[in-house]
Design an enzyme around this catalytic site. Structure first.
Site, PDB file in Angstrom:
ATOM      1  N   SER A 135      13.544 -16.219  17.312  1.00 22.76           N
ATOM      2  CA  SER A 135      12.401 -15.679  16.594  1.00 22.76           C
ATOM      3  C   SER A 135      12.940 -15.004  15.328  1.00 22.76           C
ATOM      4  CB  SER A 135      11.680 -14.665  17.492  1.00 22.76           C
ATOM      5  OG  SER A 135      10.674 -13.992  16.769  1.00 22.76           O
ATOM      6  N   LYS A 161      11.117 -19.973  15.478  1.00 23.19           N
ATOM      7  CA  LYS A 161       9.797 -19.343  15.297  1.00 23.19           C
ATOM      8  C   LYS A 161       9.916 -18.426  14.097  1.00 23.19           C
ATOM      9  CE  LYS A 161       7.768 -15.479  17.822  1.00 23.19           C
ATOM     10  NZ  LYS A 161       7.344 -15.004  19.159  1.00 23.19           N
ATOM     11  N   LYS A 163       7.974 -15.397  11.763  1.00 18.77           N
ATOM     12  CA  LYS A 163       6.884 -14.437  11.731  1.00 18.77           C
ATOM     13  C   LYS A 163       6.115 -14.635  10.436  1.00 18.77           C
ATOM     14  CE  LYS A 163       7.778 -12.015  15.497  1.00 18.77           C
ATOM     15  NZ  LYS A 163       6.784 -11.847  16.589  1.00 18.77           N
ATOM     16  N   ASP A 188       4.287 -17.033  14.296  1.00 15.67           N
ATOM     17  CA  ASP A 188       3.709 -15.925  15.072  1.00 15.67           C
ATOM     18  C   ASP A 188       3.147 -14.886  14.109  1.00 15.67           C
ATOM     19  OD1 ASP A 188       3.028 -13.986  16.911  1.00 15.67           O
ATOM     20  OD2 ASP A 188       5.066 -13.646  17.664  1.00 15.67           O
ATOM     21  N   GLU A 213       0.977 -18.734  17.053  1.00 13.51           N
ATOM     22  CA  GLU A 213       0.913 -17.658  18.044  1.00 13.51           C
ATOM     23  C   GLU A 213       0.081 -16.473  17.559  1.00 13.51           C
ATOM     24  OE1 GLU A 213       4.859 -16.601  19.323  1.00 13.51           O
ATOM     25  OE2 GLU A 213       4.207 -14.863  20.462  1.00 13.51           O
ATOM     26  N   ASP A 238      -0.345 -14.414  22.893  1.00 11.64           N
ATOM     27  CA  ASP A 238       0.693 -13.489  23.348  1.00 11.64           C
ATOM     28  C   ASP A 238      -0.037 -12.181  23.718  1.00 11.64           C
ATOM     29  OD1 ASP A 238       2.707 -11.554  23.527  1.00 11.64           O
ATOM     30  OD2 ASP A 238       3.722 -12.066  21.671  1.00 11.64           O
ATOM     31  N   LYS A 262       5.112 -12.846  28.903  1.00  8.76           N
ATOM     32  CA  LYS A 262       6.093 -11.757  28.889  1.00  8.76           C
ATOM     33  C   LYS A 262       5.803 -10.922  30.123  1.00  8.76           C
ATOM     34  CE  LYS A 262       6.439 -11.276  23.853  1.00  8.76           C
ATOM     35  NZ  LYS A 262       5.936 -10.525  22.682  1.00  8.76           N
ATOM     36  N   GLY A 290       9.829 -12.794  24.182  1.00  2.74           N
ATOM     37  CA  GLY A 290      10.889 -11.784  24.218  1.00  2.74           C
ATOM     38  C   GLY A 290      10.454 -10.534  23.493  1.00  2.74           C
TER      39      GLY A 290
HETATM   40  O1  OSB Z   1       5.477 -11.119  19.201  1.00  2.00           O
HETATM   41  O2  OSB Z   1       6.904 -12.232  20.267  1.00  2.00           O
HETATM   42  C1  OSB Z   1       6.600 -11.199  19.668  1.00  2.00           C
HETATM   43  C2  OSB Z   1       9.620  -8.862  19.376  1.00  2.00           C
HETATM   44  C3  OSB Z   1       9.035  -7.651  19.636  1.00  2.00           C
HETATM   45  C4  OSB Z   1       7.674  -7.592  19.867  1.00  2.00           C
HETATM   46  C5  OSB Z   1       6.909  -8.763  19.838  1.00  2.00           C
HETATM   47  C6  OSB Z   1       7.504  -9.989  19.593  1.00  2.00           C
HETATM   48  C7  OSB Z   1       8.880 -10.033  19.337  1.00  2.00           C
HETATM   49  C8  OSB Z   1       9.601 -11.269  19.010  1.00  2.00           C
HETATM   50  C9  OSB Z   1      11.097 -11.292  19.297  1.00  2.00           C
HETATM   51  O3  OSB Z   1       9.106 -12.222  18.480  1.00  2.00           O
HETATM   52  C10 OSB Z   1      11.466 -12.222  20.403  1.00  2.00           C
HETATM   53  C11 OSB Z   1      12.879 -11.982  20.889  1.00  2.00           C
HETATM   54  O4  OSB Z   1      13.095 -11.101  21.736  1.00  2.00           O
HETATM   55  O5  OSB Z   1      13.770 -12.692  20.406  1.00  2.00           O
HETATM   56 MG    MG Z   2       4.388 -12.895  19.750  1.00  2.00          MG
END
Ligand code: OSB
Ligand code: MG
Length: 370
Positions: A135, A161, A163, A188, A213, A238, A262, A290
């Site tokens: 991510s 992925k 953001k 995401d 996402e 999510d 999660k 994650g």
């Molecule tokens: O939205 O998936 C998410 C990290 C913290 C809070 C929300 C998210 C995330 C990530 C990181 O996208 C995923 C990772 O742990 O590599």
């Molecule tokens: Mg997410």
């Protein structure tokens, strides 16, 4: 299993690189570790609540309060048989899933140690290694993002992925797609859009993305349904999926075609497994999300992702993508083919480096029956 004492550790760990999302920037990641002592064994759990209420209303501070003042008193001196037993007790506490999940994880660790089984075996996971991706947070510019993505691809990650947020969506996604036409790519938004502001996202539908996402608010299931009708690309939820009931509603409503699971967000591994089972029976693909976990939460995520319905790569990257130094002795490495091995030891299959724990601890608190 008699619960004798619970020790909370509030940690702050420096990330190898800042992680930026539509809700904020993290340079040092906070979490609460839960250490439970029972019958001569020590179980560990990680509560993924962050410093700020950006991703979730929960924070490390609220999780500390909820565990200390409400969850611990339900457990101390009590005999806890299994995760279901814990869930029945914790049902008296409304919400606060991240706090509950951190405690449930430590209970699973203890149960596994006692039974001589790994978490994967207890959950019924099949695979010994799982498909993973990375991510990638918001970068300074599309060019910087393309470079960062290129580095992760060179390191061996087979799914990316990125953001996105308003103003940093189509341009970023198009830049990555045109630099890397063949890769598995998804985006995401972490709830940064509304149904009214969403039309700007329409060009994403031509980028051959695996999924989009959580574009809309956590409590906006119905608008996600309306949005899904406008996109060929699957919408993945999510933040919106906080329970088995929400997962069922989302599926029945057509609010998404894919679910990010999660364990933290849904209140524990037992709930995550139940959502997995539901999705599998309904033909809804799931993948493991994650929260920048330490080695403890990462071990848990790997075991969860070994369940058969996790057919898409998880946000479970190698330890070195997050931390130069971790609080577990074990580090998780990326295998060729973009997989990571699921731990095989009993319980979570990890041991904690007490020196590192001390180094990153802001506060510790021991709770006992007296
Ligand atoms: O939205 O998936 C998410 C990290 C913290 C809070 C929300 C998210 C995330 C990530 C990181 O996208 C995923 C990772 O742990 O590599
Ligand atoms: Mg997410």
């Amino acid at each position: 299993m008699k619960i004798e004492s619970i020790i909370l550790h509030h940690l702050s760990m420096p990330l190898v690189a800042p992680f930026e999302t539509s809700f904020g920037l993290t340079t040092d990641r906070e979490c609460i570790l839960v250490e439970i002592h029972s019958e001569g064994r020590t179980g560990w759990g990680e509560c993924a609540a962050e410093h700020d209420p950006g991703y979730s209303y929960e924070t490390a501070g609220t999780a500390w309060h909820i565990i200390k003042d409400f969850i611990a008193p339900l457990l101390l001196g009590m005999d806890i048989h299994d995760a279901l037993d814990f869930q029945l007790k914790a049902a008296a506490i409304r919400g606060h899933n991240l706090a509950k999940a951190g405690v449930e994880m430590a209970i699973w660790d203890l149960l596994g140690q006692r039974a001589g089984k790994s978490l994967r075996q207890m959950l019924g996971g099949g695979r010994s290694s799982v498909d993973v991706g990375v991510s990638v947070g918001l970068q300074e510019s599309p060019e910087a993002l393309v470079e960062r993505v290129g580095n992760y691809l060179s390191a061996g990650y087979g799914r990316i992925k990125i953001k996105i947020k308003p103003g940093r969506d189509i341009g970023d996604a198009q830049a990555v797609r045109s630099a890397f036409p063949e890769i598995l790519l998804q985006v995401d938004a972490n709830s940064a859009y509304t149904l009214e502001s969403c039309p700007v996202l329409q060009p994403l539908d031509d980028l051959d993305l695996l999924l989009i996402e959580q574009p809309l608010s956590e409590d906006d299931m119905w608008d996600h349904h309306k949005l899904q009708k406008q996109f060929r690309t699957p919408i993945c939820l999510d933040e919106s999926i906080t329970s088995l009931r929400h997962a069922r509603s989302a599926i029945e409503m057509g609010a998404c075609r894919i679910i990010n699971i999660k364990a933290g967000r849904v209140g524990g591994l037992s709930q995550a497994a139940a959502i997995h089972d539901l999705c599998r029976s309904q033909g809804i693909p799931v993948w493991c999300g994650g929260m920048l976990e330490t080695g403890i939460g990462r071990a848990s995520n790997l075991a969860l992702a070994s369940l058969p319905g996790f057919t898409l790569p998880g946000d479970i990257s190698a330890s070195d993508r997050y931390y130069r130094q971790d609080i577990t002795h074990q580090r998780f490495n990326l295998n060729p083919g973009s997989t990571i091995d699921v731990p095989t030891g009993v319980g979570l299959g990890i041991t904690v480096d007490r020196e590192a724990l001390k180094k990153f601890s802001l506060t510790d608190l021991e709770l006992t029956t007296k």
